[in-house]
Design an enzyme around this catalytic site. Sequence first.
Site, PDB file in Angstrom:
ATOM      1  N   HIS A  35       0.839  -0.667  -0.388  1.00 57.93           N
ATOM      2  CA  HIS A  35      -0.190   0.163  -0.081  1.00 57.93           C
ATOM      3  C   HIS A  35       0.788   1.074  -0.227  1.00 57.93           C
ATOM      4  O   HIS A  35       0.970   1.780   0.863  1.00 57.93           O
ATOM      5  CB  HIS A  35      -0.706  -0.816   0.925  1.00 57.93           C
ATOM      6  N   HIS A 270      -3.982   2.800  -3.507  1.00 56.46           N
ATOM      7  CA  HIS A 270      -4.230   2.489  -1.914  1.00 56.46           C
ATOM      8  C   HIS A 270      -2.783   0.697  -1.881  1.00 56.46           C
ATOM      9  O   HIS A 270      -3.083   0.598  -1.181  1.00 56.46           O
ATOM     10  CB  HIS A 270      -5.756   1.857  -1.821  1.00 56.46           C
ATOM     11  N   GLU A 419     -16.459  -5.308  24.925  1.00 50.57           N
ATOM     12  CA  GLU A 419     -15.177  -6.667  24.972  1.00 50.57           C
ATOM     13  C   GLU A 419     -14.873  -6.570  23.256  1.00 50.57           C
ATOM     14  O   GLU A 419     -13.312  -6.738  23.957  1.00 50.57           O
ATOM     15  CB  GLU A 419     -16.283  -7.658  24.434  1.00 50.57           C
ATOM     16  N   HIS A 481     -26.073 -18.446  25.147  1.00 55.93           N
ATOM     17  CA  HIS A 481     -25.198 -17.877  26.065  1.00 55.93           C
ATOM     18  C   HIS A 481     -24.615 -19.238  26.397  1.00 55.93           C
ATOM     19  O   HIS A 481     -23.780 -18.700  27.222  1.00 55.93           O
ATOM     20  CB  HIS A 481     -25.549 -17.225  26.977  1.00 55.93           C
TER      21      HIS A 481
END
Length: 675
Positions: A35, A270, A419, A481
Amino acid sequence: MTHAVTPSRTSLDQLCINAVRVLSMDAVQQAESGHPGTPMALAPLGYVLWTRHLRHNPADPGWAGRDRFVLSCGHASMLLYSLLHLTGYDLPLAEIRNFRQWGSKTPGHPEHGLTPGVEATTGPLGQGVGNAVGMAVAEAHLAARFNRPGHDVIGHYTYFLASDGDLMEGISHEAASLAGHLRLGKLIGFYDDNRITIEGETRLAYSDDAGRRFEAYGWQIQRLEDGNDLTALDRAIVAAQGAADRPSLIVVRTHIGFGSPNKQDSHKAHGEPLGADEITLTKRNLGWPSLEPFYLPEEAVAEWRKCLDRGARLQNEWKKRTDAYARVFSAEARELTRRLKGELPAGWESALPAFTAQDGSVASRAASGKVINALGPKLPELIGGSADLAPSTLTLMKDAGDFEAGAYQGRNLHFGIREHGMGAILNGMALHGGVLPFGATFLIFSDYMRPAIRLAALMEQHVIYVFTHDSIGLGEDGPTHQPVEMLSTLRAIPNLVVLRPADSTETVEAWRAAVSHRHGPVALVLSRQKLGFLDRTRYGAAAGVARGAYVLSEASGGKPKVILLASGSEVGLGLGAQEKLQGLGVPARVVSVPSHELFAKQPKEYREQVLPPAVPKRLAIEAAHPMAWYRLVGDQGEVLGIARFGASAPYQRIYQELGLTVENVVNKVQKMLSQ
């Protein structure tokens, strides 16, 4: 369209800046991969920051008093490699020429521990933003703990460089939100507003006003309309350094592939080389004195290398301050030195609690909570928290205070329901040094942290994860869960140690192993439900946890005909089945396997003592996907696991319905032996 050189820029400045552009173009072209555009756009920012503001010493990349610089947009690695080479780090031009090749110190994305001066392994976008927040957290905590009036031995800045992609990824939102809430004034970010992604212009999928978003998080915001204006860049950095009560983001408008006549401001600059012809045109457009690949003018290199003298001076000034500090605060200085070296305090293990039969059945999450609070006073570097789950994960340290704005000496970190961000922040804390970070959540949500866990393993960072509610044993919360597949997928991450203890005593030993471990993260996987106490006068010593697996209960009535392997809550099933089998005349050995990874590292002799080749009939038992167990049970063994999602019901009923019972274990063993 190309942009004229800013008139206030000196010719030497321009030569130094273009050196970054040329190195980046040439390296990507030679590798035929990479890049080039972003390094070309950000060369002026790199020049101003690294030569005038960043406190670093290329001759000593690990100097504790240095500022930290994190390239969150790791695909722009040639920017960082160019800066490292030019300023005098141990990264010779031969390594730049060897960009992205086997065995080089210049991989496609920066790797901490491989390349001198690389503070963090970056690549997955947004992770570096979280790492920088973690470094700022560690700096703030250590400064609050050790600085004294007139003696500021901790006080560096943490800088990060982010792209559009970093700010689109959700992890950066989480990390930036927490950083603003904590008012981390030593954190300074740069947003490369080049408005180009791989698919084209950012308007295809992105119309945020990033500055206003960060302002809402509580950050100071500055906007620079010309990323080539060195004076404006200089002033903005000074202003950001002055915002002591909040983090800062400098939004810099740049032009990807700057100087390229045909690819500037195009996505073609890019993710692919410019091409040999375009590089020739670009070098001519920039007024570069040679078309030879990797050519660097001596005067430009000499100017960049002034960073060596500057860095030595800055480090020497810091050493004088720390020496003066040590003369007045000798105990604090010794403690700080110990922590920065990553050495554990003498006698820390004496704080580990002991569980007895009188404690009865204890959930391993509860045993872990007791261990954390016992270790807290003995391990002052232990700092962490949970993603808003401390009452369930039992990870709150009593009397340790909360880490919050204005009270950075606290050791309980409230990450909020973040998280993703928590995982990256923990990595940044570990990378900074001086702290031992831990983070907690339910095992099911480890998936939210997986990229950060993987990077912690790749960087060999000492991070401890406390994952509770480890199986269908959490019961009524149901399949959303119940982490059926998480154990196998975590065990698949190289260099991550997973520990699932079978009782309170094994939990103590698991924490001992986690704290002692080096060169990688550790995941403690803990139960919600109570686990029976294992009497060590009857069963094998829990010290075997450190070896990953050990004989918990030997067969009676002869050599074992079958070996029962299990971890965590299912060890109790194995013991119950052993008793039944022995009543049926089938001697069975029970092996507790808290860690596949630690067991795999043991000598072959030990592994064969625990799992003798002469006993090929083996049954592994775990309330999780069976995938991870097949290498241990062998061709004649079987696994009693769960290859489906769980259910919502009391956990005892779920175990029964899914066949995780003593009776089913006995039946499977009898069938196995009859074949």
